[in-house]
Design an enzyme around this catalytic site. Structure first.
Site, PDB file in Angstrom:
ATOM      1  N   ASP A   1      -2.428   6.550  -3.387  1.00 31.55           N
ATOM      2  CA  ASP A   1      -1.270   5.922  -2.724  1.00 31.55           C
ATOM      3  C   ASP A   1      -0.625   4.830  -3.582  1.00 31.55           C
ATOM      4  O   ASP A   1      -0.967   4.654  -4.755  1.00 31.55           O
ATOM      5  CB  ASP A   1      -1.690   5.352  -1.368  1.00 31.55           C
ATOM      6  CG  ASP A   1      -2.528   4.097  -1.509  1.00 31.55           C
ATOM      7  OD1 ASP A   1      -3.287   4.014  -2.491  1.00 31.55           O
ATOM      8  OD2 ASP A   1      -2.429   3.209  -0.640  1.00 31.55           O
TER       9      ASP A   1
ATOM     10  N   LYS B   1     -11.390  -0.168  -1.270  1.00 26.57           N
ATOM     11  CA  LYS B   1     -11.512   1.274  -1.423  1.00 26.57           C
ATOM     12  C   LYS B   1     -10.854   1.655  -2.740  1.00 26.57           C
ATOM     13  O   LYS B   1     -10.080   0.880  -3.301  1.00 26.57           O
ATOM     14  CB  LYS B   1     -10.876   1.997  -0.239  1.00 26.57           C
ATOM     15  CG  LYS B   1      -9.441   1.622   0.045  1.00 26.57           C
ATOM     16  CD  LYS B   1      -9.049   2.133   1.420  1.00 26.57           C
ATOM     17  CE  LYS B   1      -7.655   1.692   1.792  1.00 26.57           C
ATOM     18  NZ  LYS B   1      -7.619   0.920   3.041  1.00 26.57           N
TER      19      LYS B   1
ATOM     20  N   ASP C   1      -0.815   1.612  -3.996  1.00 22.62           N
ATOM     21  CA  ASP C   1      -1.601   0.627  -4.740  1.00 22.62           C
ATOM     22  C   ASP C   1      -2.939   1.177  -5.226  1.00 22.62           C
ATOM     23  O   ASP C   1      -3.777   0.428  -5.726  1.00 22.62           O
ATOM     24  CB  ASP C   1      -1.817  -0.635  -3.895  1.00 22.62           C
ATOM     25  CG  ASP C   1      -2.604  -0.351  -2.630  1.00 22.62           C
ATOM     26  OD1 ASP C   1      -2.536   0.787  -2.121  1.00 22.62           O
ATOM     27  OD2 ASP C   1      -3.301  -1.264  -2.149  1.00 22.62           O
TER      28      ASP C   1
ATOM     29  N   SER D   1       0.806  -1.216   0.000  1.00 23.21           N
ATOM     30  CA  SER D   1       0.000   0.000   0.000  1.00 23.21           C
ATOM     31  C   SER D   1       0.842   1.270   0.000  1.00 23.21           C
ATOM     32  O   SER D   1       1.631   1.488  -0.905  1.00 23.21           O
ATOM     33  CB  SER D   1      -0.959  -0.054   1.186  1.00 23.21           C
ATOM     34  OG  SER D   1      -1.866   1.019   1.130  1.00 23.21           O
ATOM     35  N   HIS D   2       0.720   2.074   1.040  1.00 24.12           N
ATOM     36  CA  HIS D   2       1.370   3.385   1.109  1.00 24.12           C
ATOM     37  C   HIS D   2       2.745   3.312   1.756  1.00 24.12           C
ATOM     38  O   HIS D   2       3.380   4.338   1.939  1.00 24.12           O
ATOM     39  CB  HIS D   2       0.471   4.312   1.914  1.00 24.12           C
ATOM     40  CG  HIS D   2       0.072   3.680   3.215  1.00 24.12           C
ATOM     41  ND1 HIS D   2      -0.862   2.665   3.262  1.00 24.12           N
ATOM     42  CD2 HIS D   2       0.517   3.861   4.461  1.00 24.12           C
ATOM     43  CE1 HIS D   2      -0.970   2.267   4.522  1.00 24.12           C
ATOM     44  NE2 HIS D   2      -0.162   2.960   5.262  1.00 24.12           N
TER      45      HIS D   2
ATOM     46  N   ASP E   1      -5.610   2.610  -3.720  1.00 27.51           N
ATOM     47  CA  ASP E   1      -6.914   2.523  -3.058  1.00 27.51           C
ATOM     48  C   ASP E   1      -7.226   3.730  -2.178  1.00 27.51           C
ATOM     49  O   ASP E   1      -8.379   3.952  -1.840  1.00 27.51           O
ATOM     50  CB  ASP E   1      -7.080   1.196  -2.295  1.00 27.51           C
ATOM     51  CG  ASP E   1      -5.999   0.949  -1.279  1.00 27.51           C
ATOM     52  OD1 ASP E   1      -5.083   1.793  -1.149  1.00 27.51           O
ATOM     53  OD2 ASP E   1      -6.057  -0.102  -0.603  1.00 27.51           O
ATOM     54  N   ARG E   2      -6.211   4.502  -1.810  1.00 25.88           N
ATOM     55  CA  ARG E   2      -6.478   5.685  -0.975  1.00 25.88           C
ATOM     56  C   ARG E   2      -6.599   6.934  -1.828  1.00 25.88           C
ATOM     57  O   ARG E   2      -6.130   6.965  -2.963  1.00 25.88           O
ATOM     58  CB  ARG E   2      -5.347   5.894   0.023  1.00 25.88           C
ATOM     59  CG  ARG E   2      -5.234   4.784   1.023  1.00 25.88           C
ATOM     60  CD  ARG E   2      -4.203   5.105   2.077  1.00 25.88           C
ATOM     61  NE  ARG E   2      -4.200   4.041   3.075  1.00 25.88           N
ATOM     62  CZ  ARG E   2      -3.738   4.159   4.303  1.00 25.88           C
ATOM     63  NH1 ARG E   2      -3.210   5.302   4.690  1.00 25.88           N
ATOM     64  NH2 ARG E   2      -3.789   3.154   5.139  1.00 25.88           N
TER      65      ARG E   2
END
Ligand code: G1P
Ligand code: ZN
Length: 542
Positions: A276, A375, A278, A112-113, A280-281
């Protein structure tokens, strides 16, 4: 040829909030990734001949990991392995593809982030056929299997060409390399009024999208500059890099500082956004105004019917417990239910599947809907653009009008990173014990109304999740919440969430940290943060 390789368990393969996350060198340990992937397959049933979707956020070790996953999937009997070209699939695009193909599930390679690169983080997450993160029942089974595993299966065929679209054979399976953007774009055009957004862009509306050298670059180029006609240069940092250009691909005010500076400057365009690692944010900033994720969720919920995909209205909304109650006020006005779930996207899955909620979100910059089961950063930006295209008001005006109608939930999160794990656990244990004695106590003007350790009863599958964070709730809607992060990779991270509700007609224009200063001071003393963790200031203020 399919080989069976003998192996021994690794002790530390417990999946957290979003799969297994470790430093890259740990994942490079021979057998480490293989053991985890085999443990996933060993925990599943009935996937022989079925489809597995595989993709990642392009971070360091992504390509190597994809080869291993593909060769193991074929060796274990999957019939089809669908991979994003270049090994790229944003988390939301992977979720969309799993659903679109009716795949058995998917494996997403991402942390992710978290920062990437040779010394950065890596991660592996299993998603189920509905497109969302595996529920606890499955992740628990995977973890149990990692403790007893003694062999894994892998093909010794040459590497798959990840850069050529099309099908090839791998053992008994077909590997298909697909365009990572196409199906996602077509889903977005089915939800949003692209004509209206194109007209907005053509009218001179300017925006900037910062892809942070992460996975959304190709999506943003194709959607914002391609389909919507925004000028070249609208998307910045749009080429995914294995180390994200040495930055944290986390769209918050610390790591997306350039975007924030621009949006607060006289040269600010109308709209700024970022996503972010990947994809999703999301971060949304209007000219001169940052939109807090909890507020963004509420504003999107209040205006969702302006987008064709949500024109019929919302069945309900859902937010994670630490997310501010701003969306609850919208739900109340709309006469729909607002669900409060534990932290982590997986808890929304059942509500979305059952048609109980349409929109959901978390304070940690995650917003999404029932279009997929993750998300979705680019989706959130498109919903904002669709709303702006219909309302033709500046972001700041829209936000202020929202507060004037529903009241304002002043909100902040203070993180204490890399603190001692045992000390943090002791702090939480004592807070948990204190919840029994806190109600009725007054701290200056703040009177505790209730306190508990949040527990969630899933209305769909009946499962119970306990110890999800200590909540101290005050009269009038103020709140302090404490929980330990489930995604950190070093020591522990204590997250403290602080919120105050100001009803319509009150002072809605204060600076956030100032508006919350009494609660912030109390949040420190109540938990004894300085004495126990040796910290006087948070590592991150969100
Ligand atoms: C964090 C966020 C949470 C989010 C998760 C995955 O988890 O707080 O909202 O779902 O990342 O993106 P945490 O580290 O707090 O467990
Ligand atoms: Zn993410």
């Amino acid at each position: 040829m399919i080989k069976t390789v003998a192996t021994k368990p690794f002790a530390d393969q417990k999946p957290g909030t979003s799969g297994l996350r470790k430093k890259v060198p740990v994942f490079q340990t021979p057998g480490y990734l293989e053991n985890f992937v085999q443990s996933i397959f060993d925990s599943l049933e009935g996937f022989q001949g079925e489809t597995l979707v595989v993709g990642g956020d392009g971070r360091f070790f992504n390509r190597e990991a994809i080869q291993i996953v593909a060769k193991m999937a074929a060796a274990n009997g999957f019939g089809r392995v669908v991979i994003g070209k270049g090994g790229i699939l944003s988390t939301p695009a992977a979720s969309a593809l799993i659903r679109h193909l009716g795949a058995y599930g998917g494996i997403i390679l991402s942390a992710s982030h978290n920062p990437g690169g040779p010394e950065g983080d890596f991660g592996v997450k299993y998603n189920i056929g509905a497109g969302g993160p595996a529920p606890e029942k499955i992740t628990d089974a995977i973890f149990a299997r990692t403790g007893t595993i003694d062999a894994y299966k892998i093909s010794d065929a040459p590497d798959v060409d990840l850069d050529r679209l099309g099908e090839t054979a791998l053992e008994g399976a077909t590997v298909e390399v697909v365009d990572p953007v196409a199906q996602y774009l077509s889903l977005m055009t089915s939800l949003f009024d692209f004509d209206a957004i194109r007209a907005l862009v053509a009218s001179g509306f300017r925006m900037r999208f910062d892809a942070m050298h992460a996975v959304t670059g190709p999506y943003a180029h194709a959607i914002f500059e391609g389909a919507l006609g925004a000028p070249a240069g609208t998307v910045v940092n749009g080429t995914p890099l294995p180390d994200f250009g040495g930055h944290h691909p986390d769209p918050n005010l610390t790591y997306a500082h350039d975007l924030y500076e621009l949006m607060m400057s006289p040269e600010a365009p109308d709209f700024g956004a970022a996503s972010d690692g990947d994809g999703d944010r999301n971060l949304v900033i209007g000219r001169g105004i940052y939109v807090a994720p909890s507020d963004s969720l509420a504003i999107l919920a209040a205006n969702a019917t302006l987008a064709p995909g949500y024109a019929r209205g919302l069945a309900g909304v859902a937010r994670s417990m630490p997310t501010s109650a701003a969306v609850d006020h919208v739900a109340e006005k709309l006469g729909i239910r607002a669900y409060e779930t534990p932290t982590g996207w997986k808890f929304f899955g059942n509500l979305l599947d059952a048609g109980l909620a349409t929109l959901c979100g978390e304070e940690s910059a995650g917003t999404g809907s029932d279009h997929i089961r993750e998300k979705d950063g680019v989706w959130a930006v498109l919903l904002w653009l669709n709303i702006l295209a219909k309302r033709r008001e500046p972001v700041a005006g829209l936000v202020r009008e929202h507060w004037a109608t529903y009241g304002r939930n002043y909100y902040t999160r203070h993180d204490f990173d890399e603190v001692d794990l045992a000390a943090a656990q002791a702090l939480m244990a004592d807070l948990r014990a204190a919840t029994a004695t806190l109600p009725g106590k007054a701290f200056g003007a703040l009177v505790v109304e209730a306190a508990d350790d949040f527990a969630y009863h899933d209305p769909v599958d009946g499962s119970d999740s306990k110890n999800q964070g200590v909540r101290v709730m005050f009269e009038g809607g103020s709140r302090v919440v404490y929980r330990l992060s489930g995604t950190g990779t070093v020591g522990a991270t204590l997250r403290v969430y602080i919120e105050r509700y100001e009803p319509p007609g009150g002072d809605l224009g204060e600076e956030t940290q100032t508006a919350l200063c009494d609660l912030i001071a109390l949040s420190r003393s109540l938990a004894g943060i300085q004495a126990r963790l040796g910290r006087t200031t948070p590592s991150v203020i969100a």
